[in-house]
Scaffold this active site. Structure first.
Site, PDB file in Angstrom:
ATOM      1  N   MET A  27       0.853  -1.189   0.000  1.00  0.00           N
ATOM      2  CA  MET A  27       0.000   0.000   0.000  1.00  0.00           C
ATOM      3  C   MET A  27       0.894   1.248   0.000  1.00  0.00           C
ATOM      4  SD  MET A  27      -3.407  -0.973   2.066  1.00  0.00           S
ATOM      5  CE  MET A  27      -2.814  -0.735   3.711  1.00  0.00           C
ATOM      6  N   LEU A  30       6.710   2.971   1.453  1.00  0.00           N
ATOM      7  CA  LEU A  30       7.643   1.841   1.550  1.00  0.00           C
ATOM      8  C   LEU A  30       8.726   2.091   2.600  1.00  0.00           C
ATOM      9  CD1 LEU A  30       8.171   0.964  -2.235  1.00  0.00           C
ATOM     10  CD2 LEU A  30       6.401   0.145  -0.652  1.00  0.00           C
ATOM     11  N   HIS A  34       9.332  -3.483   3.414  1.00  0.00           N
ATOM     12  CA  HIS A  34       8.952  -3.712   2.013  1.00  0.00           C
ATOM     13  C   HIS A  34      10.200  -3.983   1.164  1.00  0.00           C
ATOM     14  CE1 HIS A  34       5.630  -0.893   3.347  1.00  0.00           C
ATOM     15  NE2 HIS A  34       4.936  -1.929   2.908  1.00  0.00           N
ATOM     16  N   GLN A  58     -10.409  -2.555   2.222  1.00  0.00           N
ATOM     17  CA  GLN A  58      -9.921  -3.301   3.398  1.00  0.00           C
ATOM     18  C   GLN A  58      -9.879  -2.426   4.647  1.00  0.00           C
ATOM     19  OE1 GLN A  58      -5.948  -4.199   1.480  1.00  0.00           O
ATOM     20  NE2 GLN A  58      -5.189  -3.872   3.548  1.00  0.00           N
ATOM     21  N   GLN A 152       5.876 -11.563   7.200  1.00  0.00           N
ATOM     22  CA  GLN A 152       5.336 -12.311   8.358  1.00  0.00           C
ATOM     23  C   GLN A 152       4.689 -11.386   9.384  1.00  0.00           C
ATOM     24  OE1 GLN A 152       8.142 -14.770  10.688  1.00  0.00           O
ATOM     25  NE2 GLN A 152       6.730 -14.364  12.377  1.00  0.00           N
ATOM     26  N   SER A 190       4.200   0.955   8.286  1.00  0.00           N
ATOM     27  CA  SER A 190       3.903   2.305   7.782  1.00  0.00           C
ATOM     28  C   SER A 190       3.186   3.109   8.853  1.00  0.00           C
ATOM     29  CB  SER A 190       3.035   2.215   6.536  1.00  0.00           C
ATOM     30  OG  SER A 190       3.681   1.396   5.591  1.00  0.00           O
TER      31      SER A 190
END
Ligand code: PAF
Length: 283
Positions: A27, A30, A34, A58, A152, A190
């Protein structure tokens, strides 16, 4: 190369017939977490596509969709540095059509099984994983990657996406990559951008609780109630614990006793920011 529409992406993809393609869905905003996924994708695949899309479906109505950080120029720079072949940054209209009400009354959604959704983050983020699975399946259909890379850190998300891929026979291999942490132990996210310096210190409680549970397990404590109770000495009035669970890491099933397949997962608010983290008890 920055692409905004599906046809351009498909044209480019069709030139990569005999090459392996990796997708890193994001999304944006970064960070090193990421970048670790992108690096793994570069190692594994001939071509790498990073999608940058703040997926409206979402987010719940009271969540941070509007204020979620959007930093496409900076994201592009980082992707270029890493040698990403395509950054795909569609608009909501491109993904869901013009004028469509974004709901499952009018659009086809992918609904993962209740068993996987009705726990952890899914318990309070109603509809979140329907939104995640829907956009991820759309991205798989658009990009047609051989491999897709997920962190993860969002452990429930990875389990649910693997389940979707298996149940719907999607021809993609899901690669799970380890959590990246600041030196302090704070898992990169983020949403850390919303925290003050003080808040970042208070947020260390998540990794401290998880590390302590792992250490207790290594010292022979397997009773899950006892493991969870070790958290209380870390929590203060700056912390709003949402959940702390020890489950099977592959199936998210409850366990009577922790074992080498257990994962401890936590969600806690600090300065009103909802943070999540997890740890495998045996690594
Ligand atoms: O993990 C995320 O950033 C998002 O949930 C994802 C997988 C990019 C779907 O929007």
């Amino acid at each position: 190369m920055l692409l905004h529409n599906i046809e351009e992406l498909r044209d480019q993809r069709s030139e990569w017939k005999n090459l392996t393609v990796g997708l890193v869905p994001t999304m944006g905003a970064l960070h090193e977490g990421h970048l670790s996924l992108i690096k793994k994708a570069k190692e594994t695949c001939d071509k790498v596509v990073v999608s940058v899309f703040v997926n409206p479906i979402q987010f719940g109505p009271s969540e941070d969709f509007d204020k979620y950080p959007r930093t496409l120029d900076k994201d592009m720079e980082l992707c270029e540095k890493e040698g990403v072949d395509i950054v795909f940054a569609p608009t909501p209209e491109t993904m869901y059509g013009k004028g469509n009400r974004l709901s499952n009354d009018t659009l086809t959604y992918v609904c993962p099984p209740f068993f996987y959704v009705n726990k952890l983050c899914g318990k309070t983020r109603i509809g979140h994983f329907d939104g995640v699975c829907t956009v991820v399946l759309k991205l798989f259909n658009i990009v047609q990657p051989d491999y897709a890379f997920f962190g993860q850190k969002d452990a429930q998300q990875v389990v649910i996406i693997k389940k979707m891929v298996n149940d719907l026979n999607v021809p993609v291999e899901i690669v799970q990559c380890p959590i990246v942490r600041e030196e302090s132990g704070l898992a990169l996210s983020s949403r850390n951008k919303y925290l003050s310096e003080e808040g970042k210190k208070d947020a260390l409680v998540l990794s401290k609780i998880l590390n302590n549970i792992k250490s207790c397990y290594k010292h022979g404590i397997t009773d899950i109630k006892a493991l969870k109770e070790t958290a209380y000495s870390f929590l203060g009035d700056k912390h709003e614990l949402e959940y702390l669970e020890v489950l099977n890491k592959n199936t998210l099933e409850e366990q009577v006793k922790a074992d080498d397949d257990s994962i401890a997962l936590i969600a806690c608010r600090v300065e009103g920011v909802r943070l999540i983290d997890n740890i495998y008890l045996c690594e």
